[in-house]
Write a protein that holds these residues in place. Structure first.
Motif, PDB file in Angstrom:
ATOM      1  N   ARG A  32      18.992  41.658  21.753  1.00  0.00           N
ATOM      2  CA  ARG A  32      19.338  42.522  20.610  1.00  0.00           C
ATOM      3  C   ARG A  32      20.830  42.405  20.260  1.00  0.00           C
ATOM      4  O   ARG A  32      21.225  42.692  19.139  1.00  0.00           O
ATOM      5  CB  ARG A  32      18.990  43.978  20.924  1.00  0.00           C
ATOM      6  CG  ARG A  32      17.497  44.242  21.049  1.00  0.00           C
ATOM      7  CD  ARG A  32      17.212  45.740  21.170  1.00  0.00           C
ATOM      8  NE  ARG A  32      15.800  45.998  21.394  1.00  0.00           N
ATOM      9  CZ  ARG A  32      15.283  46.499  22.519  1.00  0.00           C
ATOM     10  NH1 ARG A  32      16.078  46.809  23.542  1.00  0.00           N
ATOM     11  NH2 ARG A  32      13.983  46.698  22.638  1.00  0.00           N
ATOM     12  N   GLY A  33      21.644  42.001  21.235  1.00  0.00           N
ATOM     13  CA  GLY A  33      23.086  41.893  21.012  1.00  0.00           C
ATOM     14  C   GLY A  33      23.565  40.501  20.623  1.00  0.00           C
ATOM     15  O   GLY A  33      24.773  40.285  20.485  1.00  0.00           O
ATOM     16  N   ILE A  34      22.644  39.555  20.446  1.00  0.00           N
ATOM     17  CA  ILE A  34      23.040  38.193  20.038  1.00  0.00           C
ATOM     18  C   ILE A  34      23.763  38.245  18.692  1.00  0.00           C
ATOM     19  O   ILE A  34      23.342  38.942  17.772  1.00  0.00           O
ATOM     20  CB  ILE A  34      21.803  37.269  19.983  1.00  0.00           C
ATOM     21  CG1 ILE A  34      21.433  36.838  21.408  1.00  0.00           C
ATOM     22  CG2 ILE A  34      22.034  36.056  19.096  1.00  0.00           C
ATOM     23  CD1 ILE A  34      20.202  35.959  21.494  1.00  0.00           C
ATOM     24  N   LYS A  35      24.839  37.480  18.586  1.00  0.00           N
ATOM     25  CA  LYS A  35      25.654  37.447  17.353  1.00  0.00           C
ATOM     26  C   LYS A  35      24.995  36.530  16.322  1.00  0.00           C
ATOM     27  O   LYS A  35      24.486  35.451  16.658  1.00  0.00           O
ATOM     28  CB  LYS A  35      27.063  36.932  17.664  1.00  0.00           C
ATOM     29  CG  LYS A  35      27.831  37.818  18.642  1.00  0.00           C
ATOM     30  CD  LYS A  35      28.379  39.054  17.955  1.00  0.00           C
ATOM     31  CE  LYS A  35      29.326  39.841  18.818  1.00  0.00           C
ATOM     32  NZ  LYS A  35      28.706  40.476  19.972  1.00  0.00           N
ATOM     33  N   PHE A  36      25.069  36.968  15.064  1.00  0.00           N
ATOM     34  CA  PHE A  36      24.367  36.249  13.997  1.00  0.00           C
ATOM     35  C   PHE A  36      25.245  36.215  12.740  1.00  0.00           C
ATOM     36  O   PHE A  36      25.785  37.252  12.341  1.00  0.00           O
ATOM     37  CB  PHE A  36      23.037  36.969  13.701  1.00  0.00           C
ATOM     38  CG  PHE A  36      22.133  36.229  12.770  1.00  0.00           C
ATOM     39  CD1 PHE A  36      21.294  35.232  13.241  1.00  0.00           C
ATOM     40  CD2 PHE A  36      22.124  36.509  11.418  1.00  0.00           C
ATOM     41  CE1 PHE A  36      20.464  34.538  12.378  1.00  0.00           C
ATOM     42  CE2 PHE A  36      21.295  35.819  10.548  1.00  0.00           C
ATOM     43  CZ  PHE A  36      20.460  34.831  11.032  1.00  0.00           C
ATOM     44  N   PRO A  37      25.395  35.040  12.100  1.00  0.00           N
ATOM     45  CA  PRO A  37      26.231  34.939  10.899  1.00  0.00           C
ATOM     46  C   PRO A  37      25.471  35.381   9.646  1.00  0.00           C
ATOM     47  O   PRO A  37      24.446  34.790   9.301  1.00  0.00           O
ATOM     48  CB  PRO A  37      26.572  33.448  10.836  1.00  0.00           C
ATOM     49  CG  PRO A  37      25.424  32.772  11.524  1.00  0.00           C
ATOM     50  CD  PRO A  37      24.854  33.744  12.517  1.00  0.00           C
ATOM     51  N   LEU A  38      25.966  36.399   8.979  1.00  0.00           N
ATOM     52  CA  LEU A  38      25.230  36.996   7.858  1.00  0.00           C
ATOM     53  C   LEU A  38      26.019  36.931   6.539  1.00  0.00           C
ATOM     54  O   LEU A  38      27.033  37.595   6.387  1.00  0.00           O
ATOM     55  CB  LEU A  38      24.896  38.451   8.175  1.00  0.00           C
ATOM     56  CG  LEU A  38      23.911  39.119   7.216  1.00  0.00           C
ATOM     57  CD1 LEU A  38      22.505  38.564   7.412  1.00  0.00           C
ATOM     58  CD2 LEU A  38      23.912  40.635   7.405  1.00  0.00           C
ATOM     59  N   PRO A  39      25.506  36.158   5.566  1.00  0.00           N
ATOM     60  CA  PRO A  39      26.082  36.185   4.221  1.00  0.00           C
ATOM     61  C   PRO A  39      25.402  37.269   3.381  1.00  0.00           C
ATOM     62  O   PRO A  39      24.395  37.846   3.813  1.00  0.00           O
ATOM     63  CB  PRO A  39      25.738  34.799   3.682  1.00  0.00           C
ATOM     64  CG  PRO A  39      24.498  34.385   4.409  1.00  0.00           C
ATOM     65  CD  PRO A  39      24.481  35.132   5.715  1.00  0.00           C
ATOM     66  N   PRO A  40      25.901  37.556   2.177  1.00  0.00           N
ATOM     67  CA  PRO A  40      25.214  38.496   1.282  1.00  0.00           C
ATOM     68  C   PRO A  40      23.805  37.991   0.929  1.00  0.00           C
ATOM     69  O   PRO A  40      23.539  36.788   0.986  1.00  0.00           O
ATOM     70  CB  PRO A  40      26.107  38.510   0.040  1.00  0.00           C
ATOM     71  CG  PRO A  40      27.437  38.019   0.506  1.00  0.00           C
ATOM     72  CD  PRO A  40      27.150  37.047   1.608  1.00  0.00           C
ATOM     73  N   LEU A  41      22.933  38.922   0.557  1.00  0.00           N
ATOM     74  CA  LEU A  41      21.521  38.574   0.285  1.00  0.00           C
ATOM     75  C   LEU A  41      21.343  37.438  -0.729  1.00  0.00           C
ATOM     76  O   LEU A  41      20.538  36.533  -0.485  1.00  0.00           O
ATOM     77  CB  LEU A  41      20.760  39.827  -0.182  1.00  0.00           C
ATOM     78  CG  LEU A  41      20.350  40.802   0.940  1.00  0.00           C
ATOM     79  CD1 LEU A  41      19.898  42.134   0.353  1.00  0.00           C
ATOM     80  CD2 LEU A  41      19.246  40.219   1.815  1.00  0.00           C
ATOM     81  N   PRO A  42      22.062  37.433  -1.877  1.00  0.00           N
ATOM     82  CA  PRO A  42      21.846  36.329  -2.830  1.00  0.00           C
ATOM     83  C   PRO A  42      22.152  34.957  -2.208  1.00  0.00           C
ATOM     84  O   PRO A  42      21.448  33.978  -2.471  1.00  0.00           O
ATOM     85  CB  PRO A  42      22.824  36.644  -3.967  1.00  0.00           C
ATOM     86  CG  PRO A  42      23.066  38.116  -3.874  1.00  0.00           C
ATOM     87  CD  PRO A  42      23.003  38.431  -2.413  1.00  0.00           C
ATOM     88  N   GLU A  43      23.181  34.920  -1.364  1.00  0.00           N
ATOM     89  CA  GLU A  43      23.525  33.654  -0.715  1.00  0.00           C
ATOM     90  C   GLU A  43      22.482  33.267   0.331  1.00  0.00           C
ATOM     91  O   GLU A  43      22.167  32.087   0.505  1.00  0.00           O
ATOM     92  CB  GLU A  43      24.910  33.766  -0.074  1.00  0.00           C
ATOM     93  CG  GLU A  43      25.536  32.420   0.199  1.00  0.00           C
ATOM     94  CD  GLU A  43      27.031  32.498   0.428  1.00  0.00           C
ATOM     95  OE1 GLU A  43      27.558  31.552   1.032  1.00  0.00           O
ATOM     96  OE2 GLU A  43      27.669  33.492   0.024  1.00  0.00           O
TER      97      GLU A  43
END
Length: 198
Positions: free
Chosen positions: A162-173
């Protein structure tokens, strides 16, 4: 070369989040399968509620073979370990582990075994396909390798997942990235077909 998370520069409008941040309720939305003693092979039947096993889950794809079933009563008993359409299933055991695919449309509801995890994403925060591709990416797979416990039968701890890091862009991207990936996969499939034809 394997980069660490701290060495990866994200675009300004992207953010590092944890997998649990992409759910509405982390403890209910990222769960693993039942203990082995709670789901025995002698409880499998010919027709009923489907049960997904580790061999059904590959990188970005579901292998629709050798599906077992349990009775609706048994499925209700194991409802905490259920999946529904739109969920992601991730392998919790094996080498490599952390492989992820989306629940196929033809299976609106079912149960997972102990060696799997079910991830129910918040569609307000993340595009499900983007999340699937992201979990199968080198960035996340390297984190799975780093947290693997056990030598002969590697497995992972749910709290750490649950603590794994994840790269998140905005939804449209996210949507644009998914479209591009799927276009590339389509071109690759066409290339393979043409090669076989040749």
């Amino acid at each position: 070369m394997e980069e660490t998370i701290s060495e990866i520069q994200l675009p300004d409008h992207w953010a590092w989040v944890e997998l649990k941040d992409l759910t509405e309720n982390p403890k209910n939305d990222i769960v693993d399968g039942p203990f082995g003693s709670n789901l025995k092979s002698n409880e499998f039947i010919e027709v009923g509620i489907p049960v997904f096993k580790i061999q059904n889950i590959k990188e970005n794809r579901f292998v629709d073979k050798n599906i077992n079933f349990v009775s609706p009563t048994k499925a209700e008993e194991l409802s905490r370990h259920s999946f529904q359409k739109g969920d992601l299933i991730i392998t919790k055991l094996g080498n490599p582990l952390g492989l992820c695919c989306k629940v196929p449309e033809k299976y609106p509801y079912g149960i997972i075994v102990a060696d799997l995890m079910r991830f129910r994403p918040s569609t307000r925060r993340v595009v499900v396909q983007y999340l699937m591709y992201g979990i199968n990416s080198v960035i996340v797979q390297n984190q799975f390798k780093a947290i693997t416990k056990g030598t002969t039968r590697p497995r992972v701890n749910l709290t750490i997942v649950r603590g794994i890091k994840f790269p998140l862009p905005p939804l449209p991207e996210q949507r644009s990235i998914v479209s591009k990936i799927e276009l590339l996969f389509s071109e690759l499939d066409n290339g393979i077909s043409n090669l076989k034809l040749a």
